[in-house]
Write an enzyme that holds these catalytic residues in place. Structure first.
Site, PDB file in Angstrom:
ATOM      1  N   GLU A   1       7.439 -22.969  17.891  1.00  0.00           N
ATOM      2  CA  GLU A   1       7.350 -21.609  18.412  1.00  0.00           C
ATOM      3  C   GLU A   1       6.226 -21.542  19.442  1.00  0.00           C
ATOM      4  OE1 GLU A   1       6.843 -18.666  15.380  1.00  0.00           O
ATOM      5  OE2 GLU A   1       8.378 -19.505  14.057  1.00  0.00           O
TER       6      GLU A   1
ATOM      7  N   GLU B   1       5.693 -22.176   8.252  1.00  0.00           N
ATOM      8  CA  GLU B   1       4.356 -21.591   8.218  1.00  0.00           C
ATOM      9  C   GLU B   1       3.780 -21.334   6.827  1.00  0.00           C
ATOM     10  OE1 GLU B   1       4.582 -19.367  12.558  1.00  0.00           O
ATOM     11  OE2 GLU B   1       4.589 -18.135  10.747  1.00  0.00           O
TER      12      GLU B   1
END
Length: 811
Positions: A556, A451
């Site tokens: 995720e 991320e």
């Protein structure tokens, strides 16, 4: 409907947090927001580039928390525990619990003290030699009755001869039935045998000498854990475990009958990745393990507010963190993951698993020893690992799950290049380790950076960094197509469509996206009205990406549709749903999180069925995925306060599918991607032949770096390192072969940590005479001036070409 009985108040030890009758466990954290969605935000800044902060000095919008759930209760007594866990056990066991978990609230697998080790009797070979009913003994008795009378001496000599013959036959039978068979079984397993039948082996360190160690088994077999305790292997999907201490790199285990064994080929694009994150373990998050954070905060002797792993340690939480590593995830979790029909685990680690520089404040190297345990457990139960570098020096996103909440300083701000150089070194070191033949089949995927804030960093700069990371991984895996792991690139919150055409012909590159609904607009619509939303949002996007880019994986996702949950948005930062989260604007108060969304004990059958349908819609739309996360730990109140984030709790309570294959077709998708991927995408013909113009257009380091105030600074005025250090190598596990073995097996080769000895470039280190800022200085700070005190130092710092150094040293 009736409310569940209240939890009795209990006194908790400073770290050991245990309910008198329900020893708890620890916690996990929630996923990050999707960048393009309205829920995504970057820590905001004023017109001068300084981030807005709240009353605690926390940059506004800096962190998107994750949720914590409850670990499972131990059946065992009321002894004090070392952490906070759940009150349920998805896989009840009557076996003795492991030493790790026996005194921890994380213990999900309580045991029955009455069960001991192997239920083996003395070894029996061919029955003809020991049974009175067998022909040999009957024939001897018959001869004794009808033989001619002989002298007493002759009878004695004949008896001795028969006895000697009998001994010779017994030895021969033992050799071919036991020792030769063990050797054959071992060779068979190495070449692909995945028999579910238990087989014999030499003595293990936990097996009394003279008894036979069981090295494999199927559903219902007894497993001996690393610490010598036992439990029952539960797997209704036809999987088999395999562990032989004298052959510790044997890959004969299979997670399920429908999943390739570790010594077989996983056909990406055809075989589906059905995985789960082991979040909150080796990189902690407050919402995943709230009890850990609350207990350290309660016992802190200074005024530090514990909001991330850095402040956890600043507040004196080192012992608590080490205990968390021991107890939050154990071997039985890996067994349960395989038993849930899952075939992959994504394991986040922080850069501090490799090294920590002076003053950085993280616990150095310790988490690596537990990652080594994870490799062993994954191998034992046939699970593959996606290694996720979750936290980088300086932070790549400013969120609490990057180690420190606040600014982000990788590829951004005055230390942007220097921090990225260090990060690339750590990627290289990890790639060298996992590319070794002992580990490559268990760790076939590597997420090089979790991320990064691509929307601020810019795609051009992030692309240059990704190409260098790819090169480091491929160099570590050596020359040749198809060697080494898949290299997984997070989309940087830019959206997977923006990466179409990135690194054409790259050898096994994949895009990682983290699709979440909970951080976007909040709604009072019940879950029963939202079951098809994943299909509508993600199905077409993932199909198109598989066709236009190549392999895409949802690294995720969760069952949460609101941001309700303790610490999901960060410690004491409130929620959008209740109108108390103000870091990205004001939100209306839509209700009460606890009564509307979190009181899972009172969910009725239709609600649970809706959550299961929502989960299956997500799985079908995403096709290859990792749920975030396997478990959520208890708060100090003794309960899970973010239930939608725990796969394990969903299995226990009936809102997750017990067989993830049930999700296929849930979205009614008429044209899901069925593979296969192009040959170059999976390491076949053409793999690695990235066009020269693409490579030249993404040279490293970047010519400039963006700062928080929107200013772009030339790279040559920023601190950078030079390749003057010797690379570190990561150690393998310590494995002691079983006692009583020949001297040739007195030690096991676990690899030297460096797969490619030709990879000899130096590790990035500071240049004498040049100035550097704190890695977490903040992305609006000015670079040091002067940058270097003399021209020679400046030239050394600017040198981009790596030099040849001495061979890597062991840490």
């Amino acid at each position: 409907m009736a409310q569940p009985p209240p939890i009795r108040p209990t006194d908790y030890a400073p770290l050991p947090l245990t309910h008198e009758n329900d020893p708890g466990r620890l916690y996990n954290a929630p996923p990050s927001p999707e960048p393009n969605a309205s829920q995504f935000h970057i820590p905001t800044a004023d017109q001068d580039g300084m981030p807005y902060t709240d009353d605690m000095g926390i940059p506004l919008g800096a962190a998107q928390p994750r949720f914590l759930g409850r670990a499972l209760y131990d059946d065992g007594g009321a002894g004090m525990r070392n952490s906070i866990a759940s009150s349920h056990n998805a896989y009840p066991s009557t076996d003795q619990a492991s030493a790790y978990t026996a005194d921890s609230v994380y213990n999900l697998n309580p045991g029955d003290p009455g069960r001991g080790g192997y239920s083996d009797a003395a070894y029996h070979d061919e029955p003809g030699f020991f049974n009175a009913d067998q022909p040999m003994r009957r024939n001897n008795e018959k001869r004794a009755v009808y033989a001619s009378p002989k002298s007493r001496r002759k009878k004695i000599l004949i008896g001795l001869a028969v006895l000697i013959l009998l001994v010779i036959v017994i030895v021969a039978v033992l050799y071919f039935a036991v020792f030769k068979k063990k050797s054959s079984d071992s060779s068979s397993a190495k070449s692909g045998s995945t028999s579910n039948a238990s087989s014999s082996s030499s003595n293990s360190s936990s097996t009394p000498q003279g008894k036979v160690a069981i090295v494999t088994g199927s559903d219902g077999s007894t497993i001996t854990a690393e610490d010598g305790t036992t439990f029952t292997y539960t797997n209704s999907f036809g999987g088999n475990w395999y562990w032989d201490v004298n052959d510790p790199f044997n890959n004969g285990a299979r997670a399920q009958s429908f999943t390739p064994a570790l010594n077989e080929t996983f056909n990406y694009g055809v075989d589906k990745i059905r995985g789960v994150n082991i979040g909150g373990w080796l990189v902690t998050e407050p919402f995943i393990v709230p009890g850990l954070y609350q207990s350290v905060q309660a016992s802190a002797t200074n005024s530090i507010t514990v909001i991330d792993e850095y402040t956890l340690l600043q507040a004196g939480g080192q012992a608590a963190l080490e205990d968390h590593y021991k107890t939050f995830i154990t071997e039985q979790d890996f067994m349960q993951i395989a038993a849930a029909g899952l075939n992959f685990v994504r394991i986040p680690i922080g850069y501090w698993a490799i090294e920590v520089l002076d003053g950085e404040g993280f616990l150095a190297n310790t988490s690596w020893t537990y990652f080594l345990k994870a490799i062993q457990w994954a191998r034992k139960y046939g699970l593959r690992i996606n290694l996720d570098l979750h936290a980088l020096p300086g932070s790549q996103n400013g969120w609490n799950h990057s180690g420190r909440l606040g600014s982000y300083n990788v590829l951004f701000g005055p230390m942007g290049i220097a921090n990225a150089q260090r990060s690339l070194d750590y990627i290289r070191i990890l790639a060298e380790f996992i590319s070794q033949p002992e580990y490559k089949d268990v760790i076939p995927m590597f997420g090089v950076t979790n991320e990064p804030q691509g929307t601020a960093i810019t795609q051009d700069i992030l692309s240059r960094y990704y190409l260098q990371a790819y090169n480091n991984v491929r160099l570590a895996s050596g020359i040749g197509q198809g060697n080494g792991p898949f290299v997984s690139f997070h989309d940087g919150f830019l959206g997977p469509d923006k990466w179409s055409g990135f690194l054409p012909n790259a050898d096994r590159a994949s895009i990682d996206m983290h699709p979440y609904l909970c951080f976007s607009g909040q709604s009072t619509d019940p879950i029963t009205a939202r079951t098809s939303q994943p299909c509508d949002s993600w199905g077409g996007l993932f199909n198109n990406t598989m066709a236009n880019f190549g392999f895409i994986v949802a690294g995720e996702f969760s069952n949460a549709v609101t941001d309700c949950g303790l610490y999901v948005n960060g410690v004491n930062l409130g929620t959008r749903y209740e109108g108390t989260y103000t870091l990205d604007g004001n939100h209306p108060d839509l209700g009460n999180c606890t009564t509307d969304w979190l009181n899972y004990q009172s969910w009725d059958a239709p609600t649970k069925a809706a959550y299961k349908t929502f989960a299956m819609s997500s799985m079908d739309a995403l096709q290859n995925w990792f749920f975030w996360t396997w478990k959520i730990g208890n708060s100090t109140a003794g309960k899970i306060e973010a239930p939608q984030w725990s796969y394990q709790l969903g299995l226990q309570e009936g809102w997750m599918p017990t067989d993830p294959r049930q999700a296929v077709g849930q979205c009614g998708n008429n044209s899901p991607f069925k593979g296969p991927l192009s040959a170059w995408q999976t390491g076949g013909a053409g793999a690695g032949a990235i066009p020269t113009d693409v490579v030249n257009g993404l040279s490293w380091p970047p010519p400039s770096i963006v700062f928080a105030n929107g200013v772009t600074s030339p790279a040559n005025v920023l601190p950078t390192f030079a390749p003057s250090g010797s690379p570190l190598t990561l150690p393998g596990p310590t494995i002691t072969p079983a006692s009583g073995q020949p001297s040739a097996t007195a030690s096991v080769n676990v690899g030297n940590g460096w797969a490619n000895p030709q990879d000899q470039a130096g590790m990035m280190k500071p240049v004498a005479g040049c100035s550097y800022l704190d890695p977490w200085i903040g992305s609006s700070s000015s670079p040091p001036s002067p940058l270097c005190t003399n021209a020679a130092a400046a030239r050394a710092q600017a040198a981009a070409e790596p030099g040849i150094t001495e061979a890597p040293r062991r840490r």
